[in-house]
Design a protein around this motif. Structure first.
Motif: not given
Ligand SMILES: [Zn+2]
Ligand SMILES: [Zn+2]
Length: 201
Positions: A143, A155, A157, A183, A186
């Protein structure tokens, strides 16, 4: 191949982190990727003490030594061939041609590990970078913006911009702000790819 990803080999390279902390990291990875990663193994890979290692080479060695889904955690600096000095030393990376990801704890340690609190922070950062790289192994993407997960933390990521913060600022602004929950976006991706697969067989 998807089925094989449900078992993760966690390999320590160097003696920087205790086995019980590695186990804690494994348990939390299984919790965060519930239903997708179901079990993990712990191993130690012997190398001479290294100050730095080429990240791509390390993923190739681990892929050769440990078949399947693997996360290597090293205290050596992970180097890439990027000419930009901001990016030629990385916290973690994944080899797109196999299922091996590597994480370097070198820059994650507080300046000194004097107390249990410092060590805990060190393990927690290692876990957060590990979740990010294992996420890539499972097909998740970065992200670029700050994406919050359930509970309000970022998150795993979330990537943000390294250039904007420098290493220490990045660790504090991004890595420390990540939580252990992914999140919705994901989680939906993981559910779609991995749960439907198990239901169909
Ligand atoms: Zn995520
Ligand atoms: Zn990433």
């Amino acid at each position: 191949m998807i089925e094989n990803l449900s078992k993760l080999n966690i390999v320590r390279i160097g003696n920087h982190i205790s086995y019980s902390s590695l186990k804690e990291i494994g348990i939390k990875i299984v919790e965060s990727f519930h239903e997708v990663i179901k079990e993990f193994t712990l191993s130690h890979y012997n190398t001479p003490t290294l100050d730095s290692i080429d990240a791509h080479l390390l993923t190739k060695i681990l892929n050769y030594e440990y078949d399947g889904h693997t996360l290597g955690i090293t205290d050596a600096d992970l180097k890439t061939r990027d000419e930009d000095e901001f990016y030629n030393s990385i916290f973690g990376g994944k080899n797109p041609t196999n299922d091996v990801a590597v994480v370097s704890t070198k820059k994650l340690a507080p300046p000194q590990i004097d107390s249990e609190k410092d060590y805990k922070l060190y393990v927690e950062r290692t876990l957060k970078v590990s979740l990010h790289e294992v996420g890539h192994n499972l097909g998740l993407t970065d992200h670029a913006s700050y994406k919050a997960a359930n509970g309000g933390s970022l998150c795993p990521m979330s990537r943000g911009e390294l250039n904007k913060f420098g290493y220490i600022g990045y660790i504090k602004a991004i890595i420390d702000s990540r939580g252990l929950n992914f999140c919705d976006e994901c989680n939906d991706f993981l559910k779609k790819i991995y749960t439907s697969f198990t239901m169909n067989i």
